[in-house]
Design a protein around this motif. Structure first.
Motif, short mmCIF file in Angstrom:
data_model
loop_
_atom_site.label_atom_id
_atom_site.label_comp_id
_atom_site.label_asym_id
_atom_site.label_seq_id
_atom_site.Cartn_x
_atom_site.Cartn_y
_atom_site.Cartn_z
N LEU A 78 0.86 -1.19 0.00
CA LEU A 78 0.00 0.00 0.00
C LEU A 78 0.89 1.23 0.00
O LEU A 78 1.48 1.58 1.02
CB LEU A 78 -0.92 0.00 1.23
N ASP A 79 0.99 1.91 -1.16
CA ASP A 79 1.80 3.13 -1.23
C ASP A 79 0.98 4.38 -0.94
O ASP A 79 1.48 5.49 -0.98
CB ASP A 79 2.52 3.24 -2.57
N ALA A 80 -0.30 4.18 -0.66
CA ALA A 80 -1.20 5.26 -0.22
C ALA A 80 -2.30 4.61 0.60
O ALA A 80 -2.59 3.41 0.44
CB ALA A 80 -1.79 6.02 -1.40
N THR A 81 -2.92 5.37 1.47
CA THR A 81 -4.01 4.84 2.28
C THR A 81 -5.15 4.36 1.39
O THR A 81 -5.57 5.06 0.47
CB THR A 81 -4.53 5.91 3.25
N VAL A 82 -5.64 3.16 1.65
CA VAL A 82 -6.78 2.61 0.93
C VAL A 82 -8.03 2.91 1.75
O VAL A 82 -8.27 2.30 2.79
CB VAL A 82 -6.62 1.10 0.71
N THR A 83 -8.81 3.88 1.29
CA THR A 83 -9.99 4.33 2.04
C THR A 83 -11.27 3.85 1.37
O THR A 83 -11.47 4.09 0.17
CB THR A 83 -10.01 5.86 2.15
N PHE A 84 -12.11 3.19 2.13
CA PHE A 84 -13.44 2.79 1.66
C PHE A 84 -14.45 3.77 2.25
O PHE A 84 -14.73 3.74 3.46
CB PHE A 84 -13.76 1.36 2.07
N HIS A 85 -14.96 4.67 1.41
CA HIS A 85 -15.88 5.70 1.85
C HIS A 85 -16.89 5.97 0.73
O HIS A 85 -16.90 7.04 0.13
CB HIS A 85 -15.12 6.98 2.22
N TYR A 140 -2.01 5.61 7.76
CA TYR A 140 -3.08 4.62 7.82
C TYR A 140 -2.91 3.65 6.67
O TYR A 140 -2.56 4.05 5.56
CB TYR A 140 -4.45 5.28 7.70
N GLY A 141 -3.20 2.37 6.91
CA GLY A 141 -3.17 1.38 5.85
C GLY A 141 -4.51 1.28 5.15
O GLY A 141 -4.75 1.90 4.13
N ILE A 142 -5.44 0.46 5.71
CA ILE A 142 -6.80 0.34 5.20
C ILE A 142 -7.70 1.14 6.13
O ILE A 142 -7.75 0.89 7.34
CB ILE A 142 -7.24 -1.13 5.16
N GLN A 143 -8.42 2.10 5.57
CA GLN A 143 -9.31 2.95 6.36
C GLN A 143 -10.76 2.68 5.95
O GLN A 143 -11.14 2.86 4.79
CB GLN A 143 -8.98 4.43 6.17
N ILE A 144 -11.57 2.27 6.90
CA ILE A 144 -12.96 1.91 6.66
C ILE A 144 -13.86 3.03 7.16
O ILE A 144 -13.91 3.30 8.36
CB ILE A 144 -13.33 0.59 7.38
N GLU A 145 -14.55 3.69 6.25
CA GLU A 145 -15.43 4.79 6.63
C GLU A 145 -16.85 4.54 6.11
O GLU A 145 -17.48 5.41 5.51
CB GLU A 145 -14.87 6.13 6.15
N THR A 146 -17.33 3.34 6.34
CA THR A 146 -18.71 2.98 6.05
C THR A 146 -19.09 1.88 7.02
O THR A 146 -18.22 1.19 7.58
CB THR A 146 -18.87 2.52 4.59
N SER A 147 -20.37 1.71 7.27
CA SER A 147 -20.85 0.68 8.19
C SER A 147 -21.02 -0.66 7.46
O SER A 147 -21.04 -0.73 6.23
CB SER A 147 -22.18 1.10 8.80
N TYR A 148 -21.12 -1.72 8.26
CA TYR A 148 -21.41 -3.08 7.77
C TYR A 148 -20.28 -3.62 6.90
O TYR A 148 -20.43 -3.85 5.69
CB TYR A 148 -22.74 -3.10 7.01
N VAL A 149 -19.13 -3.82 7.53
CA VAL A 149 -17.92 -4.25 6.83
C VAL A 149 -17.31 -5.45 7.54
O VAL A 149 -17.26 -5.50 8.78
CB VAL A 149 -16.89 -3.11 6.75
#
Length: 363
Positions: A78-85, A140-149
């Motif tokens: 991961l060369d940048a934060t992976v954000t799920f939003h 940050y590595g993997i950033q989760i910004e949604t519910s139900y994951v």
């Protein structure tokens, strides 16, 4: 003529991007870091290359329903934060976002080499809330910004830095993060978090705000801190830790900063630990623990603390140990160190703690 050609090229690029951004109709996205390409469709026969690209497609999608991202074996740098939003895609308790290994620990053909490897290589230049980092470097590595994951079956490393280069410095990576204080339902299961303080420090495996954080059947080996229940607009309810193995942490196993008293902690084994538990500074809440072990530790309970320190001695009466909880300050767990064994980095067969069913396997 030149303007016409330029317009046509721009239109082609937009159309191509639109095609690439589409999700497969079955909601299944496949990744392969060796054979995939980020211009592929993301199907099993045409996999993407990076988790970052998969996140971009989820974030740009419109609709609702389950989405599952399958990671084949291999190394995902991961060369940048992976954000799920995702702004326009809606998940639910039954229709979740699942980020998982293609082959899971309970599968018959699984071995440790089949686990997708996540390692963070991005610059440590994250600015918390827009401010300079007070300890001179984080990411940050993997950033989760949604519910139900759900995150399942991954081998998660830290980042290859020197963690403490000078007084006041703590160079650190947070592999899995959720900042949203009003988010709900994050499950992290069957993952192996591994680090080495000298080469790839894994500063804090799971840093999660909000409600409904469940960590189960995970192994934390050689990391600093395992799980920090961070901030919430109200006490974090419906959170659980069960069937986890935490070995050799040089920070603390559990930080209960935001937890409500309904926190469920059972069938966990912690061994060879620096600190077992860190309470919030105010020590208001009390937590019940059952059917677990803490085998070998320097400190049982602290309070306060942060990235640079672990606070001060806390009130052990804030932890209500059931009669089935075993505490042995000077004992030691037996860990399987043969890398060819299925239970590598887990408890040795028939050794202390194996009756609690901790580790990567649910069956």
């Amino acid at each position: 003529m030149k303007k016409h050609i330029k317009f046509c090229l721009s239109l082609l690029v937009l159309c191509t991007q639109s095609i690439f951004a589409q999700l497969p109709k079955d909601g299944k996205i496949y990744l392969n870091p060796e054979l995939g390409s980020n211009t592929n469709a993301g199907t099993k026969d045409s996999p993407l290359k990076s988790l970052y690209e998969a996140a971009q497609r989820v974030n740009q999608a419109n609709g609702k329903g389950a989405i599952t991202i399958f990671l084949s074996e291999g190394i995902y740098g991961l060369d940048a934060t992976v954000t799920f939003h995702p702004a326009n895609w809606h998940f639910s308790k039954t229709d979740r976002l699942i980020i998982r290994a293609e082959i899971l620990p309970d599968d018959a053909d699984w071995n440790h080499g089949k686990m997708p490897v996540i390692i963070s290589t991005m610059p440590l230049n994250f600015k918390p809330y827009g401010n300079n980092d007070p300890f001179h470097g984080s990411s940050y590595g993997i950033q989760i910004e949604t519910s139900y994951v759900t995150i399942q079956g991954l081998r998660v490393l830290g980042t290859p830095v020197h963690e403490r280069p000078a007084d006041g410095y703590v160079k650190r990576n947070y592999p899995i993060v959720r900042e949203g204080r009003n988010l709900d339902d994050l499950r992290i299961t069957q993952c192996l978090f591994i680090g080495d303080i000298h080469s790839t420090p894994n500063h804090l495996a799971i840093l999660a705000s909000g409600q409904g954080v469940v960590v189960d059947y995970c192994v934390f080996y050689g990391i600093k801190d395992a799980v920090v229940f961070w901030f919430s607009d109200k006490p974090a309810e419906h959170c659980e830790m069960h069937h986890n193995l935490i070995v050799g942490n040089y920070g603390a196993a559990v930080w209960s900063w935001s937890l409500a008293e309904d926190f469920k902690y059972y069938n966990n084994v912690v061994g060879n630990a620096n600190i077992f538990w860190v309470l919030n500074q105010n020590e208001k809440n009390t937590f019940s623990l059952s059917n677990s072990m803490v085998i070998g530790y320097n400190e049982l309970v602290n309070k306060g603390g942060g990235p640079q320190a672990f606070g001060s001695q806390g009130d052990p009466n804030r932890l209500k140990f059931g009669n089935d909880v075993i505490l042995k300050k000077d004992d030691k767990l037996e860990i399987e160190l043969d890398p060819t064994k299925r239970n590598y980095l887990q408890l040795k067969t028939a050794s202390l703690g194996t009756n609690l069913g901790v580790g990567l396997f649910t069956k």
